[in-house]
Scaffold this active site. Structure first.
Site, PDB file in Angstrom:
ATOM      1  N   GLN A   9       0.906  -1.347   0.194  1.00 41.42           N
ATOM      2  CA  GLN A   9      -0.061  -0.039  -0.086  1.00 41.42           C
ATOM      3  C   GLN A   9       0.828   1.083   0.099  1.00 41.42           C
ATOM      4  O   GLN A   9       1.962   1.205   0.744  1.00 41.42           O
ATOM      5  CB  GLN A   9      -0.836  -0.081   1.290  1.00 41.42           C
ATOM      6  CG  GLN A   9      -2.226   0.853   1.025  1.00 41.42           C
ATOM      7  CD  GLN A   9      -3.396   0.136   2.195  1.00 41.42           C
ATOM      8  OE1 GLN A   9      -3.339  -0.772   2.514  1.00 41.42           O
ATOM      9  NE2 GLN A   9      -4.118   1.213   2.511  1.00 41.42           N
ATOM     10  N   SER A  88       3.784  -6.567   2.668  1.00 37.66           N
ATOM     11  CA  SER A  88       2.538  -6.448   3.246  1.00 37.66           C
ATOM     12  C   SER A  88       1.656  -7.005   2.267  1.00 37.66           C
ATOM     13  O   SER A  88       1.677  -8.006   1.901  1.00 37.66           O
ATOM     14  CB  SER A  88       2.465  -5.257   3.656  1.00 37.66           C
ATOM     15  OG  SER A  88       1.125  -4.888   4.416  1.00 37.66           O
ATOM     16  N   LEU A  89       0.812  -6.153   1.815  1.00 38.74           N
ATOM     17  CA  LEU A  89      -0.073  -6.485   0.640  1.00 38.74           C
ATOM     18  C   LEU A  89       0.359  -7.152  -0.278  1.00 38.74           C
ATOM     19  O   LEU A  89       0.006  -8.213  -0.953  1.00 38.74           O
ATOM     20  CB  LEU A  89      -0.784  -5.286   0.219  1.00 38.74           C
ATOM     21  CG  LEU A  89      -1.470  -5.475  -1.085  1.00 38.74           C
ATOM     22  CD1 LEU A  89      -2.910  -6.167  -1.154  1.00 38.74           C
ATOM     23  CD2 LEU A  89      -1.782  -4.215  -1.824  1.00 38.74           C
ATOM     24  N   ARG A 113      -9.227  -8.880   2.815  1.00 34.23           N
ATOM     25  CA  ARG A 113      -8.347  -8.308   3.644  1.00 34.23           C
ATOM     26  C   ARG A 113      -8.552  -6.778   3.754  1.00 34.23           C
ATOM     27  O   ARG A 113      -8.445  -6.150   4.677  1.00 34.23           O
ATOM     28  CB  ARG A 113      -7.049  -8.448   3.094  1.00 34.23           C
ATOM     29  CG  ARG A 113      -5.801  -8.056   3.950  1.00 34.23           C
ATOM     30  CD  ARG A 113      -4.363  -8.271   3.024  1.00 34.23           C
ATOM     31  NE  ARG A 113      -3.268  -8.018   3.955  1.00 34.23           N
ATOM     32  CZ  ARG A 113      -2.394  -6.901   3.820  1.00 34.23           C
ATOM     33  NH1 ARG A 113      -2.971  -5.969   3.208  1.00 34.23           N
ATOM     34  NH2 ARG A 113      -1.578  -6.754   4.520  1.00 34.23           N
ATOM     35  N   HIS A 195      -0.142  -4.049  10.973  1.00 33.60           N
ATOM     36  CA  HIS A 195       0.715  -4.865  11.686  1.00 33.60           C
ATOM     37  C   HIS A 195       0.926  -4.559  13.026  1.00 33.60           C
ATOM     38  O   HIS A 195       2.086  -4.250  13.387  1.00 33.60           O
ATOM     39  CB  HIS A 195       2.127  -4.556  10.510  1.00 33.60           C
ATOM     40  CG  HIS A 195       1.772  -4.843   9.197  1.00 33.60           C
ATOM     41  ND1 HIS A 195       1.656  -6.017   8.692  1.00 33.60           N
ATOM     42  CD2 HIS A 195       1.834  -4.163   8.133  1.00 33.60           C
ATOM     43  CE1 HIS A 195       1.603  -6.070   7.485  1.00 33.60           C
ATOM     44  NE2 HIS A 195       1.546  -4.910   7.132  1.00 33.60           N
ATOM     45  N   GLN A 244       0.486 -12.300   9.410  1.00 34.77           N
ATOM     46  CA  GLN A 244       1.109 -11.042   8.875  1.00 34.77           C
ATOM     47  C   GLN A 244       0.071  -9.815   9.288  1.00 34.77           C
ATOM     48  O   GLN A 244       0.869  -8.681   9.448  1.00 34.77           O
ATOM     49  CB  GLN A 244       1.167 -11.176   7.478  1.00 34.77           C
ATOM     50  CG  GLN A 244       1.741 -10.094   6.788  1.00 34.77           C
ATOM     51  CD  GLN A 244       1.090  -9.615   5.419  1.00 34.77           C
ATOM     52  OE1 GLN A 244       0.017  -9.170   5.359  1.00 34.77           O
ATOM     53  NE2 GLN A 244       1.721  -9.709   4.159  1.00 34.77           N
TER      54      GLN A 244
END
Length: 294
Positions: A9, A88-89, A113, A195, A244
């Site tokens: 992101q 991440s993503l 998500r 996170h 995650q």
């Protein structure tokens, strides 16, 4: 060895993916399939929307995923990863590109998500901040000393760490970090504490969706954010993917481990070139490039 990495992101921009749509019939078909699956024309927002449109979590995450994954698909036989990772993503993009997840299932999970994270953000005002110029261990120590939820969330490269938590916790930590000699401790324009433990409601929601989705063994090892270690086991991949959301992104360690395991060339697929820059900061001698179109 060639490693492919996929952005998270923040890498989005208006016009992203349009040249793929215009120049490849496969890309066009996949983008149109995505519009159907999502139930709205995400392509309109990606190609000709506004920055505000693209900033909505329900748009941002699928948009970045689509740009990355469709580029990998369109590269065809030129896409031969020997190892993959995503920030991440981007981990979802990496899994689809490496064949562990189907395009359709990957997109559904990314959409789920995004919605789950959005809901978690609305439950409690929370934020993130970038910290520059301090050792990771010092940042961790200061976060632990704050009597609020605030944790190290993204280990991006040596000397650059993102913290995440309640608004009050992040504010208090930023003050202490500056006192301890941080060059900068700057709050980010994000809608929540990604996170961090505050994503627990989203983690539970996503766990159910991940467990209901078929995963296969990827064509090469994936280095996952939660562990920074390689795996090809579908069960382990699922477990790390669930973890995650509330665990830190160990990007510095991931890049170091990939290099130690033989990566000589990194290619970033998708919007922006953030990861290319971070990789060079981890190891200035390594080859790293970013690719946004054919």
């Amino acid at each position: 060895m060639k490693a492919y990495v996929f952005p998270g992101q923040g890498a989005q921009f208006v016009g992203m993916g349009k040249d793929l749509y215009d120049s490849s019939s496969l890309a066009k078909e996949l983008f149109e399939k995505a519009n159907e699956i999502l139930g709205f024309r995400i392509t309109d927002l990606m190609f000709a929307g506004t920055d505000e449109d693209l900033k909505q979590t329900k748009v941002t995450q699928p948009a970045i995923f689509l740009h990355s994954v469709i580029l990998a698909k369109v590269l065809g036989n030129d896409f031969k990863p020997e190892m993959v990772a995503g920030h991440s993503l981007g981990e979802f993009s990496a899994l689809v590109a490496a064949g562990a997840l189907s395009f359709e299932d990957g997109l559904r999970l990314v959409s789920a998500r995004a919605m789950a994270m959005q809901k978690a953000c609305e439950l409690q005002p929370s934020t993130m901040a970038a910290v520059l110029g301090l050792d990771d261990s010092k940042v961790e120590e200061i976060c632990a000393s704050v009597d609020e939820v605030v944790v190290a969330a993204n280990y991006n490269c040596p000397g650059q760490l993102v913290i995440s938590g309640s608004v009050k916790g992040v504010d208090m930590a930023c003050e202490k970090l500056k006192e301890a000699g941080a060059k900068r401790a700057l709050k980010l324009a994000v809608s929540g504490a990604f996170h961090s433990p505050l994503m627990e409601p989203a983690r539970q929601e996503l766990e159910a969706a991940i467990n209901a989705t078929p995963f296969k063994k990827p064509v090469c090892p994936i280095y996952q954010n939660a562990t920074a270690k390689p795996t090809s086991s579908p069960e382990e991949i699922k477990k790390n993917l669930v973890a995650q959301l509330t665990a830190p992104v160990r990007w510095t360690q991931t890049v170091q481990n990939m290099i130690a395991d033989g990566a000589t060339e990194f290619v970033e697929l998708g919007p922006g070139s953030v990861l290319q820059g971070l990789i060079k900061k981890v190891n200035k001698d390594i080859s790293a490039e970013s690719k946004q179109s054919l």
